[in-house]
Design an enzyme around this catalytic site. Structure first.
Site, PDB file in Angstrom:
ATOM      1  N   LYS A  56       0.607  -1.050  -0.015  1.00 53.76           N
ATOM      2  CA  LYS A  56       0.139  -0.037   0.074  1.00 53.76           C
ATOM      3  C   LYS A  56       0.855   1.447  -0.210  1.00 53.76           C
ATOM      4  O   LYS A  56       0.492   2.488   0.556  1.00 53.76           O
ATOM      5  CB  LYS A  56      -1.030   0.055   1.262  1.00 53.76           C
ATOM      6  CG  LYS A  56      -1.954  -1.182   1.560  1.00 53.76           C
ATOM      7  CD  LYS A  56      -2.334  -1.872   0.018  1.00 53.76           C
ATOM      8  CE  LYS A  56      -3.361  -1.141  -0.689  1.00 53.76           C
ATOM      9  NZ  LYS A  56      -3.650  -2.220  -1.914  1.00 53.76           N
ATOM     10  N   HIS A 117       6.962  -7.365  -2.076  1.00 51.73           N
ATOM     11  CA  HIS A 117       7.055  -6.708  -0.845  1.00 51.73           C
ATOM     12  C   HIS A 117       7.679  -7.328  -0.047  1.00 51.73           C
ATOM     13  O   HIS A 117       7.529  -7.053   1.351  1.00 51.73           O
ATOM     14  CB  HIS A 117       5.510  -6.886  -0.325  1.00 51.73           C
ATOM     15  CG  HIS A 117       4.342  -6.170  -1.044  1.00 51.73           C
ATOM     16  ND1 HIS A 117       4.537  -5.187  -1.494  1.00 51.73           N
ATOM     17  CD2 HIS A 117       3.058  -6.657  -1.808  1.00 51.73           C
ATOM     18  CE1 HIS A 117       3.343  -4.624  -2.177  1.00 51.73           C
ATOM     19  NE2 HIS A 117       2.547  -5.560  -2.290  1.00 51.73           N
ATOM     20  N   SER A 147      -4.548   2.765   4.430  1.00 51.26           N
ATOM     21  CA  SER A 147      -4.679   2.243   2.979  1.00 51.26           C
ATOM     22  C   SER A 147      -4.859   0.571   3.196  1.00 51.26           C
ATOM     23  O   SER A 147      -5.585  -0.090   2.430  1.00 51.26           O
ATOM     24  CB  SER A 147      -3.648   2.732   1.828  1.00 51.26           C
ATOM     25  OG  SER A 147      -3.770   2.012   0.956  1.00 51.26           O
TER      26      SER A 147
HETATM   27  S1  PPS Z   1      -0.494  -3.136  -3.401  1.00 55.94           S
HETATM   28  O1  PPS Z   1      -1.834  -3.776  -3.045  1.00 55.94           O
HETATM   29  O2  PPS Z   1       0.459  -3.004  -2.220  1.00 55.94           O
HETATM   30  O3  PPS Z   1       0.207  -3.202  -4.627  1.00 55.94           O
HETATM   31  O4  PPS Z   1      -1.016  -1.455  -3.297  1.00 55.94           O
HETATM   32  P1  PPS Z   1      -0.278  -0.206  -3.776  1.00 55.94           P
HETATM   33  O5  PPS Z   1      -0.334  -0.305  -5.301  1.00 55.94           O
HETATM   34  O6  PPS Z   1       1.172  -0.260  -3.053  1.00 55.94           O
HETATM   35  O7  PPS Z   1      -0.791   0.955  -2.839  1.00 55.94           O
HETATM   36  C1  PPS Z   1      -2.265   1.196  -3.099  1.00 55.94           C
HETATM   37  C2  PPS Z   1      -2.376   2.515  -2.662  1.00 55.94           C
HETATM   38  O8  PPS Z   1      -1.925   3.536  -3.821  1.00 55.94           O
HETATM   39  C3  PPS Z   1      -2.803   4.652  -4.332  1.00 55.94           C
HETATM   40  N1  PPS Z   1      -2.428   4.777  -5.689  1.00 55.94           N
HETATM   41  C4  PPS Z   1      -1.987   5.908  -6.209  1.00 55.94           C
HETATM   42  N2  PPS Z   1      -1.717   7.101  -5.445  1.00 55.94           N
HETATM   43  C5  PPS Z   1      -1.596   8.271  -6.079  1.00 55.94           C
HETATM   44  N3  PPS Z   1      -1.441   8.252  -7.471  1.00 55.94           N
HETATM   45  C6  PPS Z   1      -1.721   6.917  -8.015  1.00 55.94           C
HETATM   46  N4  PPS Z   1      -1.614   7.113  -9.448  1.00 55.94           N
HETATM   47  C7  PPS Z   1      -1.911   5.956  -7.689  1.00 55.94           C
HETATM   48  N5  PPS Z   1      -2.174   4.654  -7.826  1.00 55.94           N
HETATM   49  C8  PPS Z   1      -2.576   3.719  -6.583  1.00 55.94           C
HETATM   50  C9  PPS Z   1      -3.949   4.052  -4.104  1.00 55.94           C
HETATM   51  O9  PPS Z   1      -4.991   4.724  -4.063  1.00 55.94           O
HETATM   52  C10 PPS Z   1      -3.706   3.132  -2.885  1.00 55.94           C
HETATM   53  O10 PPS Z   1      -3.832   4.308  -1.718  1.00 55.94           O
HETATM   54  P2  PPS Z   1      -5.188   4.656  -0.817  1.00 55.94           P
HETATM   55  O11 PPS Z   1      -4.317   5.690   0.105  1.00 55.94           O
HETATM   56  O12 PPS Z   1      -5.530   3.592  -0.291  1.00 55.94           O
HETATM   57  O13 PPS Z   1      -5.810   5.609  -1.716  1.00 55.94           O
END
Ligand code: PPS
Length: 304
Positions: A56, A117, A147
């Protein structure tokens, strides 16, 4: 309460919920623990690129940025497959018949980009032996915890997280899948002094995506025109990724991820933690964070 009874108190959500089993003291899905020998003996190739994060922390965002850079900013080329197939999660062992991450990676032509991860001490040794490039993305602990809480609610492999207060305790104690956020961000921070690791922050990418994309391209040894950089920024901005089925995980079965409970692309901001933390919880976590990261030189921004 003992660790085991705490885990039992996390109700199994469905028959798809996976059990928690430790590998070297780090909690994982039981399927990962059962296949650990295959993961640990994974054969890297010198031109592999690793995208590593604590869950996340902006992994999917970085995956799409990297693929866009490698495809010269062409969104059509990135629409060849969902992000979890283009850049598989190495250690993921979903229930069959879905393929395991390391099987997908083994079948990929070079050059491969692989997501993980894993904490630093659990990265398969072959990646270090081949001196593979690694991009690490870290996100501040408060937004990361929020998240991860919502991800537990919407993903059927994860147990019920309890209420926010209960989840925050478990998260802070590192009793969640992939373990302690503190150990993860610190371990990889220290490793960057000895290996080709580009250590980036979610908050920095949010603040100035052009600057961070240029850093990534330079690390990958690629030159991008100003126009391509702008295309990548536009394509990977949260609002566009949220509606892009190749990256927003809506192509997975709703029995695995239920976006009606909470979308994978949820908020995508810095500071959403303020909607969830009490003042006392915030100060408590600040103290723990200061203690856990003391002497490392590693600092995080929790608002922009
Ligand atoms: S995972 O399941 O661990 O692979 O998730 P991960 O991709 O690491 O994290 C998901 C969070 O990243 C946010 N997210 C983004 N934030 C900003 N810009 C972009 N383009 C973007 N893409 C994904 C996503 O919304 C999750 O965060 P939260 O705070 O839950 O919205």
């Amino acid at each position: 309460m003992s660790f085991d009874s705490e885990m039992e108190s996390l109700n199994l959500k469905s028959n798809m919920t996976l059990k928690m089993v430790e590998v070297e003291g780090v909690p994982f899905f039981n399927t990962i623990a059962e296949n650990w020998d295959s993961i640990w003996s994974f054969k890297a190739r010198p031109d592999d690129l690793i995208i590593c994060t604590y869950p996340k922390s902006g992994t999917t965002w970085m995956q799409e940025i990297v693929d866009m850079i490698q495809q010269g900013g062409d969104p059509q080329k990135c629409a060849r497959a969902p992000i979890y197939t283009r850049i598989p999660l190495l250690e993921m062992c979903p229930p069959r018949p879905r393929s395991f991450g390391f099987e997908l990676a083994e079948a990929m032509p070079s050059p491969r980009s692989i997501k993980t991860h894993l904490s630093v001490q659990l990265l398969p040794p072959s990646f270090w032996q081949h001196n593979c490039k690694i991009i690490y993305v870290a996100r501040n602990v408060k937004d990361c915890a929020v998240s991860y809480f919502y991800f537990h609610l919407m993903h059927s492999y994860f147990p019920e997280p309890g209420n926010w207060n209960q989840f925050l305790d478990i998260f802070t104690a590192g009793k969640v899948f992939w373990g302690s956020w503190f150990d993860h961000v610190r371990g990889w921070w220290e490793a960057k002094d000895h290996h080709p690791i580009l250590y980036l922050f979610y908050e920095d990418i949010k603040e100035d995506p052009v600057r961070e994309i240029c850093k990534i391209a330079q690390f990958l040894g690629l030159e991008l025109s100003e126009q391509v950089v702008n295309q990548i920024v536009q394509h990977t901005v949260f609002e566009n990724m949220k509606v892009n089925p190749w990256v927003n995980y809506t192509t997975l079965s709703p029995s695995i991820m239920d976006h009606t409970v909470s979308p994978f692309m949820r908020k995508g901001t810095v500071g959403d933690w303020k909607e969830h933390f009490t003042v006392a919880q915030s100060e408590w976590l600040d103290d723990i964070c200061a203690r856990e990261l003391e002497g490392s030189g590693l600092t995080f921004r929790t608002h922009l």
